[in-house]
Design an enzyme around this catalytic site. Structure first.
Site, PDB file in Angstrom:
ATOM      1  N   LYS A 100       0.884   4.151  -3.045  1.00 31.37           N
ATOM      2  CA  LYS A 100       0.492   5.543  -2.839  1.00 31.37           C
ATOM      3  C   LYS A 100       1.635   6.500  -3.169  1.00 31.37           C
ATOM      4  CE  LYS A 100      -3.798   4.997  -1.716  1.00 31.37           C
ATOM      5  NZ  LYS A 100      -4.866   5.491  -2.612  1.00 31.37           N
ATOM      6  N   TYR A 111       0.836  -1.213   0.000  1.00 30.36           N
ATOM      7  CA  TYR A 111       0.000   0.000   0.000  1.00 30.36           C
ATOM      8  C   TYR A 111       0.866   1.256   0.000  1.00 30.36           C
ATOM      9  CZ  TYR A 111      -3.331   3.522   1.661  1.00 30.36           C
ATOM     10  OH  TYR A 111      -4.097   4.652   1.788  1.00 30.36           O
TER      11      TYR A 111
END
Length: 580
Positions: free
Chosen positions: A489, A485
């Site tokens: 991002k 993650y």
């Protein structure tokens, strides 16, 4: 409303307006009314004029009866055709009408002798409540409280963190109104100031107060001094409204005939108030700082607003004549939000729609998108639901096509759809890594690509793409383990910067919004995440998690002209967590 065929009417002629209106052969050149009577007041005047030249008593009586019927029904019809205010306001109005004001004065509880006719009724309460909503008021000042009916109506119409200051010189009125404020749950919003209004105005100015709406219904001879002090002390917010009651005062400001029936013992006082209002109306009309309109509601209401400077540089006039608040508006814009069916995406949809945009709520789960679209429609806002898988090029193209088909264009895109898994890096499955990047990175790129293809066909238009990244693009959130993650991002931020450089010369701004840890149902109900909350709070200088509403303002900033010179920017909203 209809336009009048008339030349400029000078204030100096207002007091003799009767002659100008009734003498059609007058040599006056400042008034010329040639159209047929249309408004209720015009029709009444026309009927009464005809009665003066009636050929028989029966004809005269017929004209007078018709005029009487129109005049007697006007105020009552305005009341019944107007939204009824709350039960709390009705209760206060009823109590005022039943109260023995003569006894209160006789017992020395009031300095002045009041009657229940002084009470603002339900129509007046709803009128001032509507003005609160029109101005978006949070701070309201009332000069001339009497029983507090309008103060209560204002308090009910402003946000929970709003404030109403109301001025009076009668301690009895504060005592009378307090139980009604408390019963309505509005007592914390209302502060009753018992002192001469001029003194209260000075004290409020010293405290740095400024008001979106100021309502004046007090001693008529003091109106001009109130106006001048309000303006000189800067108590009226830019874009706010100063509303003054009684400015047509029995019609005496424009004709002596209206005062003919005033009892002789009261004529001197009435004349003093009338003359004061004539001076007030003229002074306000001629003040270069304001614009004013006088409305024939009840005994006259003047609505006074700041006049926008017509000269000076862009700081004085505003860019394209826009005030700073207008730059945040999205009226006439069209937006789409991926992942809009829940969580932060739902909040972004509501924020954009409330700011004026038509919104396409896009989600993989159509039922969730449809539910949010229904919520917006309940609020009277424009919305459609669109099903799309952002990892599919065909779906992203279709979501843009559906938006353009429904609303004609696309100005703003918020690419919010994303997923997150928590797993130690050494145990992260390959499929988990691939799915994270497929949704969080590829999905954002495909969405941007489809959105830009439409936006680039509209040269000269200002469009905005906002990609939702995360504070994980700046730091490594811990103790949770989410390497996939975090990397995805960080990639969103670099993608945003790359697209910003490519598309800026062609009218598209591309920015990222990076939220911190947001308190959502996912965290509140998760057995794995809930134990981490206290650890996170120790990492955040502001000492709390973000709320969904903390992200609604930033999304409007990035979507609107308020950020017209920002592109490639990663707007971080994390309570200071990335600073430690």
């Amino acid at each position: 409303m209809r336009a009048y065929n008339q030349h400029t009417l000078t204030m100096d002629t207002l007091h003799n307006l009767k002659d100008a209106l009734t003498n059609t052969k007058s040599e006056r050149t400042d008034v010329s009314i040639t159209r047929a009577p249309d408004t209720p007041l015009e029709i009444m005047a026309d009927l009464l004029q005809k009665s003066l030249s009636a050929k028989s008593p029966e004809e005269k009586e017929s004209y007078v009866k018709k005029a009487l019927e129109i005049s007697q029904g006007l105020d009552d019809y305005m009341t019944v055709a107007t939204t009824t205010p709350s039960g709390n306001v009705h209760t206060m109005v009823d109590a005022t009408l039943r109260n023995d004001w003569n006894a209160a004065h006789a017992n020395g509880e009031t300095k002045f002798k009041y009657t229940n006719n002084f009470c603002a009724g339900t129509f007046e309460a709803q009128f001032i409540a509507t003005l609160c909503k029109l101005t978006g008021a949070k701070r309201v000042l009332e000069i001339g409280m009497f029983t507090g009916t309008t103060a209560l109506a204002c308090a009910e119409s402003i946000p929970d963190d709003g404030k109403v200051y109301t001025c009076d010189i009668e301690p009895y009125m504060k005592t009378f109104s307090k139980p009604f404020f408390e019963k309505a749950g509005q007592d914390k919003k209302i502060e009753v100031c018992i002192a001469p209004a001029q003194d209260t105005l000075s004290e409020l100015a010293k405290k740095g107060e400024c008001f979106d709406l100021i309502f004046v219904d007090a001693d008529k001879t003091g109106y001009l001094a109130y106006f001048q002090k309000i303006m000189d002390l800067g108590l009226l917010a830019y874009g706010g409204a100063l509303v003054v009651d009684n400015t047509l005062f029995k019609g005496g400001v424009y004709t002596d005939s209206a005062l003919a029936e005033v009892p002789e013992e009261k004529k001197a006082d009435v004349r003093e108030m009338t003359d004061a209002l004539i001076t007030f109306n003229k002074t306000v009309r001629d003040d270069p700082r304001v614009d004013v309109i006088v409305l024939p509601i009840r005994d006259g209401v003047s609505i006074i607003t700041h006049k926008r400077p017509s000269q000076g540089d862009v700081i004085m006039r505003g860019a394209k004549q826009n005030s700073i608040l207008q730059k945040f508006k999205l009226v006439g814009k069209v937006a789409l939000v991926t992942g809009g069916g829940q969580g932060l995406g739902r909040a972004y949809c509501h924020a954009l729609a409330e700011a004026g945009a038509a919104v396409a709520v896009v989600d993989l789960a159509f039922d969730k998108a449809e539910e949010v679209a229904k919520e917006l429609k309940v609020k009277g806002l424009r919305a459609i639901a669109v099903q799309a898988d952002v990892t599919s090029k065909a779906d992203t193209e279709k979501m843009v096509d559906d938006t353009v088909t429904a609303f004609g264009k696309l100005d703003i895109a918020v690419n919010n759809a994303g997923i997150n898994f928590n797993s130690p890096a050494e145990e992260t499955p390959e499929r988990e890594w691939d799915l994270t990047f497929n949704v969080n990175c590829k999905g954002v790129f495909l969405s941007c690509q489809a959105e830009a293809r439409h936006m680039l066909t509209r040269p000269g238009e200002s469009c905005s793409i906002i990609n939702i990244a995360s504070m994980a693009s700046l730091l490594v959130p811990h103790p949770q383990k989410q390497a996939a993650y975090n990397c995805s991002k960080a990639a969103v931020v670099k993608l945003t910067q790359s697209l910003a450089v490519e598309w800026a010369p062609r009218g598209i701004r591309v920015n990222a919004l990076s939220p911190g840890i947001v308190r959502t149902d996912l965290i509140e109900k998760s057995k794995d995440l809930q134990p981490l909350v206290q650890t996170w709070l120790g990492q955040i200088p502001m000492g709390r998690l973000a709320e969904v509403e903390d992200l609604m303002g930033p999304i409007i900033y990035l979507a609107s002209d308020a950020s017209a010179y920002a592109t490639g920017h990663n707007h971080v909203v994390e309570g200071g967590q990335s600073l430690l």
